[in-house]
Design an enzyme around this catalytic site. Structure first.
Site, PDB file in Angstrom:
ATOM      1  CE  LYS A   1      -4.277  -1.791   1.956  1.00 11.20           C
ATOM      2  NZ  LYS A   1      -3.997  -3.197   1.689  1.00 11.20           N
TER       3      LYS A   1
ATOM      4  NE  ARG B   1      -8.294  -9.864  -3.896  1.00  7.50           N
ATOM      5  CZ  ARG B   1      -9.420  -9.294  -3.503  1.00  7.50           C
ATOM      6  NH1 ARG B   1     -10.521  -9.425  -4.232  1.00  7.50           N
ATOM      7  NH2 ARG B   1      -9.474  -8.583  -2.397  1.00  7.50           N
TER       8      ARG B   1
END
Length: 709
Positions: A147, A324
């Site tokens: 992140k 994903r």
């Protein structure tokens, strides 16, 4: 099962001649994949298999010993066992997954979501083994998996980011100082986190170090990493995310946005597309920012760029990218007509995206609810058990993605999701109404679920108005709360009791299976006292004609005429006439052979419900205990495990003095941590286990004794 609410046909459209003439010559088409291995389980594995079946692609399932009889194993063309129940010994073992692919000749591996789906090392291992990884390149996973690193990349790409700290200093005291600079409330987020795990909201500086330790422990268990970042906590943000898709030829598009603002503990409850209350200009800005993010990392395949938008403004910030296919992808499929799994197969084979950006549009509205085995009345504790009765809603505009069938077990080893219920309508109101109607017709016996909770959320006036922020469930907690002591109306209790009487094994007449209820006879009156959540009700059943009875009870003003309709699906429909008004219910009786029997009752017609027509238990007293708050069994000070799970941490020592509400144990179950607190002030006695021990449901964790005991 997966039922499409509308055809997914856009992916098959041929570009018009004007696009073909304006664009450079496309790359030559590659042959489609013939066989893929799905490195996942549950509903996502079944979802992928559905599309593969339609396209003629053969599938290989992998499974743990706990999943030997699972639905995805039965659906696949081939299946390979890769280890014992624990995911870290089966689904997370890269070598076993790759060995299964090699043994079965699979050309590609679809990772689903969770498990190995965002594992850059696994993507590289697939490439080394000559197997196509149906996801982005490992470089993109690494860039977006961190992140802190992802925010640096997004800032360079011109994508707006939330203020905070995402540097390399990771010492607790250094992070505490950084948190002061960011300002409270502050959000601690695992650098490698996702799905709500490894995330803590800290309101006060004195709580920071404790929450940091808990966050890191959860992150280590889930992702094998303890680094965190800090973000300014937006007090009233909306969660708006954009579906993106890239191919191996450098092209990337977005398929518009979803709103996922209704969340509990950072886990999404309701998801919808398109996001309500956005102007066309703002919708375009979201899409353009997401495509910038995708191209900045050379993205390939399906992904989601998540943004936080300050409610009441047009300001939004990059939150993270999920590399994903998302859990909530069906709502995008239903409004765009695109089968995203089909696109994954197309791109993995080396072919360009089926559609250009200008060819992608949305029609109508879709909303998804996640149906979980959990108990909202007990602080949403995950539940386990056998699905003794399961009827899913059907009809036009209704889709159910699930990995379970009636008779399957929901175990402690994996996520407790039963299904995703997705409803499509011509507009948002129509989609919400269809969702609520479908939830009323969703029948589950064997464990508590969040169905009633989800229905209350979807039907809340604030949600119906649109544009709620992520604080929705805190603001309206009382409105959507679910209690366990709802005993139902007298009509509901009488009907439930009638079903139990008919199925009772201790009546004077010979016993018969409940499936033979249509042929049940009563010779003379049958009377029994039932217990509904602590409320006793004495019911008398008297025969009137074949399959018909008169029911009288002390809490019902007039006798009711009841008829049992011959069953057709293993359950029984009950018709009751009260003052010339017809009530219809579906009754399901379960009996383990020892102990009390239970009955579940649902209304059989939309709008005809019995105080919500939830699940009513007879012959058993249901005690409402908030285990997460440390409720003790029988007021003794003994605290039992509210679910099967592993002891993740013990916060005190035997003999320590604690106050009511102090956290004593932390239990890990269903991939989440659950704090178990002291039920009262006193001294902690002997522990029932140590860190790492597996505890069964109802096993004693610890005892808090009075100081003078």
């Amino acid at each position: 099962m997966l039922r499409l609410a509308r055809p997914l046909s856009r992916s098959l459209r041929v570009p018009s001649p004007r696009f073909l003439s304006a664009a450079p010559a496309p790359p030559p088409l590659q042959p489609p994949l013939r066989k893929i291995l799905i490195a996942n389980r549950g509903e996502i594995a079944c979802r992928v298999i559905d599309t593969c079946r339609r396209l003629g692609v053969r599938t290989v399932a992998v499974y743990s010993t706990a999943d030997a009889g699972a639905r995805h194993v039965a659906m696949a063309d081939e299946a390979v066992c890769i280890g014992p129940e624990a995911a870290k010994e089966s689904y997370l073992v890269e070598e076993k997954v790759l060995a299964a692919a090699a043994a079965t000749g699979a050309q590609a591996i679809h990772p689903g979501y969770g498990f190995l789906s965002e594992n850059a090392g696994f993507a590289d291992a697939c490439a080394a083994a000559g197997v196509e990884f149906m996801g982005p390149p490992s470089a993109a996973i690494l860039s977006m998996g961190s992140k802190s690193n992802s925010k640096e990349i997004m800032i360079a790409a011109g994508v707006p980011c939330t203020p905070g700290y995402h540097g390399e200093e990771q010492g607790p005291e250094q992070l505490l100082l950084r948190a002061r600079d960011v300002g409270y409330p502050v959000l601690i987020k695992a650098v490698m986190g996702g799905g709500g795990k490894g995330m803590r909201l800290v309101q006060r500086e004195e709580d920071f170090l404790k929450e940091l330790e808990s966050c890191r422990r959860e992150s280590q268990n889930a992702f094998g990493d303890t680094d965190v970042l800090l973000e300014r906590y937006l007090k009233a943000p909306r969660h708006v995310e954009v579906q993106i898709f890239g191919d191996k030829h450098g092209d990337a598009v977005h398929l518009y946005e979803r709103d996922c603002s209704v969340q509990r503990r950072h886990q999404k409850v309701l998801e919808e597309a398109p996001a309500p209350c956005l102007s066309p200009e703002l919708r375009r800005e979201f899409g353009e920012a997401a495509v910038k993010a995708a191209k900045a990392v050379g993205y390939v395949g399906a992904g989601t760029v998540e943004f936080l938008m300050e409610a009441g403004t047009d300001e939004f910030y990059f939150c993270e990218m999920n590399t994903r296919l998302q859990v909530e992808h069906p709502v995008t499929e239903l409004v765009t007509g695109v089968d995203l799994v089909e696109w994954q197969l197309t791109v993995a084979a080396g072919n360009p995206l089926p559609l250009k950006q200008e060819e992608i549009a949305t029609t109508g509205h879709a909303i998804e609810a996640r149906i979980y085995a959990e108990n909202p009345a007990r602080n949403f504790l995950p539940a386990t058990g056998k699905l003794r009765h399961l009827v899913v809603p059907e009809g036009e505009g209704v889709r159910v993605d699930t990995g379970v069938r009636q008779g399957d077990e929901v175990t402690m080893f994996y996520d407790p999701m039963i299904s995703k219920l997705i409803c499509y309508g011509k507009d948002r109101d129509a989609a919400i109404n269809k969702l609520i109607e479908s939830l009323k017709n969703y029948q589950v016996v064997g464990m508590p679920t969040n169905i009633e909770f989800v229905e209350k959320c979807a039907d809340h006036p604030a949600f119906r108005a649109g544009g709620v922020d992520t604080g929705f469930l805190e603001i309206y907690a009382d409105d959507v709360a679910v209690t366990e002591n709802n005993t139902g109306s007298p009509v509901a209790r009488a009907l439930a009791s009638a079903a139990l009487l008919a199925a009772s094994k201790d009546r004077a007449t010979p016993p018969s299976a409940y499936s033979d209820l249509a042929n049940f006879r009563v010779h003379g009156e049958a009377t029994k006292t039932f217990n509904f959540a602590g409320v006793e009700s004495t019911i008398t059943l008297s025969p009137s004609r074949p399959n018909a009875f008169t029911i009288s009870s002390a809490d019902s003003p007039e006798p009711m005429s009841v008829r049992f309709v011959p069953p057709s699906d293993g359950s029984t429909t009950i018709e009751a006439w009260v003052d010339n008004q017809r009530f219809v219910a579906t009754a399901v009786v379960t009996d383990e052979g020892s102990g009390p029997s239970n009955v579940a009752l649902w209304s059989g017609e939309s709008g005809k419900t019995f105080d919500g027509a939830g699940e009513y238990y007879a012959d058993i007293t249901v005690e409402v205990e908030d285990f997460a708050a440390g409720a003790a069994a029988g007021g003794s000070g003994a605290v039992m495990s509210p679910m099967p799970g592993k002891i993740a941490a013990i916060e005190v020592k035997e003999g320590d003095r604690v106050e009511q509400g102090d956290v004593v144990f932390v239990l890990e179950a269903m991939k989440m941590e659950h704090p178990i607190a002291a039920p009262k002030a006193g001294v902690v006695g002997e522990f029932g286990g140590s860190v790492g021990d597996l505890m069964s449901d109802g096993q004693c964790l610890f005892v808090v004794a009075d100081e003078d005991a």
